[in-house]
Write an enzyme that holds these catalytic residues in place. Structure first.
Site, PDB file in Angstrom:
ATOM      1  CD  GLU A  93      53.440  42.515  52.754  1.00 48.88           C
ATOM      2  OE1 GLU A  93      54.649  42.304  52.542  1.00 48.88           O
ATOM      3  OE2 GLU A  93      52.852  42.150  53.788  1.00 48.88           O
ATOM      4  CD1 TRP A  94      54.300  40.641  44.479  1.00 50.02           C
ATOM      5  CD2 TRP A  94      52.658  41.819  43.516  1.00 50.02           C
ATOM      6  NE1 TRP A  94      53.833  39.906  43.421  1.00 50.02           N
ATOM      7  CE2 TRP A  94      52.829  40.600  42.804  1.00 50.02           C
ATOM      8  CE3 TRP A  94      51.682  42.717  43.086  1.00 50.02           C
ATOM      9  CZ2 TRP A  94      52.054  40.262  41.700  1.00 50.02           C
ATOM     10  CZ3 TRP A  94      50.922  42.390  41.984  1.00 50.02           C
ATOM     11  CH2 TRP A  94      51.102  41.175  41.307  1.00 50.02           C
ATOM     12  CG  LEU A  95      51.948  39.482  50.321  1.00 51.16           C
ATOM     13  CD1 LEU A  95      50.869  39.090  51.322  1.00 51.16           C
ATOM     14  CD2 LEU A  95      53.331  39.368  50.943  1.00 51.16           C
ATOM     15  CG  ASP A 197      33.582  38.560  51.652  1.00 49.69           C
ATOM     16  OD1 ASP A 197      32.846  37.555  51.505  1.00 49.69           O
ATOM     17  OD2 ASP A 197      33.834  39.346  50.720  1.00 49.69           O
TER      18      ASP A 197
END
Length: 289
Positions: A93-95, A197
């Site tokens: 999904e684009w955030l 990370d």
């Protein structure tokens, strides 16, 4: 750019419809190419790599799902993953991400502590994965000192020697491994779910809510995530205060911090070269008399 026609067909087969033209390149780090893809009412964040590197993206998708399942820290939702003849791909999904503000940083500290309370009996994970382009071994191991020595230090030092960074680093690395039982004596941490990370480039906020991404997931000492946050400058003070309030760190953490940071500095040495050699040797010198 990958073969768009083949990639579009793969995305549609995976349920991502109403594609409006080819993807547009966006910033996405050193490992994968990153794109924005307009797909109807919901834009998509697309990562691509060479077809032989599909497992890197598959492991990332599994790691994001492992974190999401805890219901603690938000991650980009995995939409699909796959490969064509000329690329591997991962659709998320684009955030619309922003930097971590004080409140969002504090909330991340609280939520990370909650995530770390998700534990298992053994350190490691059900599969090996990747940290950057470096394989990360996750053989399930009951004893933390053994796991860190064999699955973390050994492998990175072997890679460094193969890349021509043996010499003093290799000698001092062997001394450090021999001293590890003493350094970690009495410290028997839970095997907590770790991002693996966690630095400033892999955390952000969306509408004031903290988000983490690009994980190298495994189960281990929660202090490893905290140590990594300080390798490249550290997070906001509010983050550390909120984490400590939710779950104070164990006694002796300051001595262990450079040990856990060493793993990441060695990885950067192996990925990016000699610019990290001096720092790796300095960390070992901090740990050894």
């Amino acid at each position: 750019m990958p073969d768009w026609q083949a990639l579009e067909a793969a995305l549609v087969d995976a349920g991502i419809h109403d594609l409006a033209g080819p993807p547009r390149p966006v910033g996405g780090g050193d490992i994968a190419s990153a794109w924005r893809l307009d797909a109807g009412a919901r834009p998509v964040f697309l990562k691509t790599m060479r077809p032989g590197e599909a497992d890197v993206l598959t492991a990332e998708a599994e790691g994001l799902a492992e974190i999401e399942a805890t219901g603690t820290v938000r991650t980009p939702r995995v939409l699909a993953a796959g490969a064509t003849d000329d690329c591997a791909w991962l659709a998320l999904e684009w955030l619309d991400m922003r930097g971590l503000s004080g409140p969002a940083g504090a909330e991340l500290g609280r939520r990370l502590a909650a995530m770390h309370r998700h534990t298992r009996r053994e350190h490691g994970w059900h599969r090996d994965n990747w940290i950057g382009r470096t394989p990360q071994r996750n053989t399930p191991t009951l004893d933390w000192s053994t796991f860190f020595a064999e699955e973390r230090l050994d492998y990175q030092l072997e890679l460094a020697a193969a890349r021509g960074f043996g010499g003093r680093l290799g000698r001092r690395g062997r001394e450090l491994k021999a001293a590890l039982p003493e350094i970690l004596a009495g410290h028997e941490p839970d095997a907590s779910l770790l991002h693996g990370d966690l630095w400033g480039g892999n955390a952000a906020s969306v509408d004031g809510e903290p988000v983490i991404f690009d994980p190298a997931v495994h189960y281990g000492d929660r202090e490893c995530d905290l140590a990594m946050t300080r390798v490249f400058g550290g997070f906001d003070r509010a983050f550390y205060a909120a984490y400590a309030e939710a779950w104070p760190l164990d006694e002796g953490y300051p001595r262990r911090e450079p040990l856990y940071q060493l793993y990441h500095v060695l990885n950067h040495l192996n990925l990016f070269g000699a610019g990290y050699l001096g720092r790796a040797e300095q960390l070992i010198d901090t740990l050894l008399p």
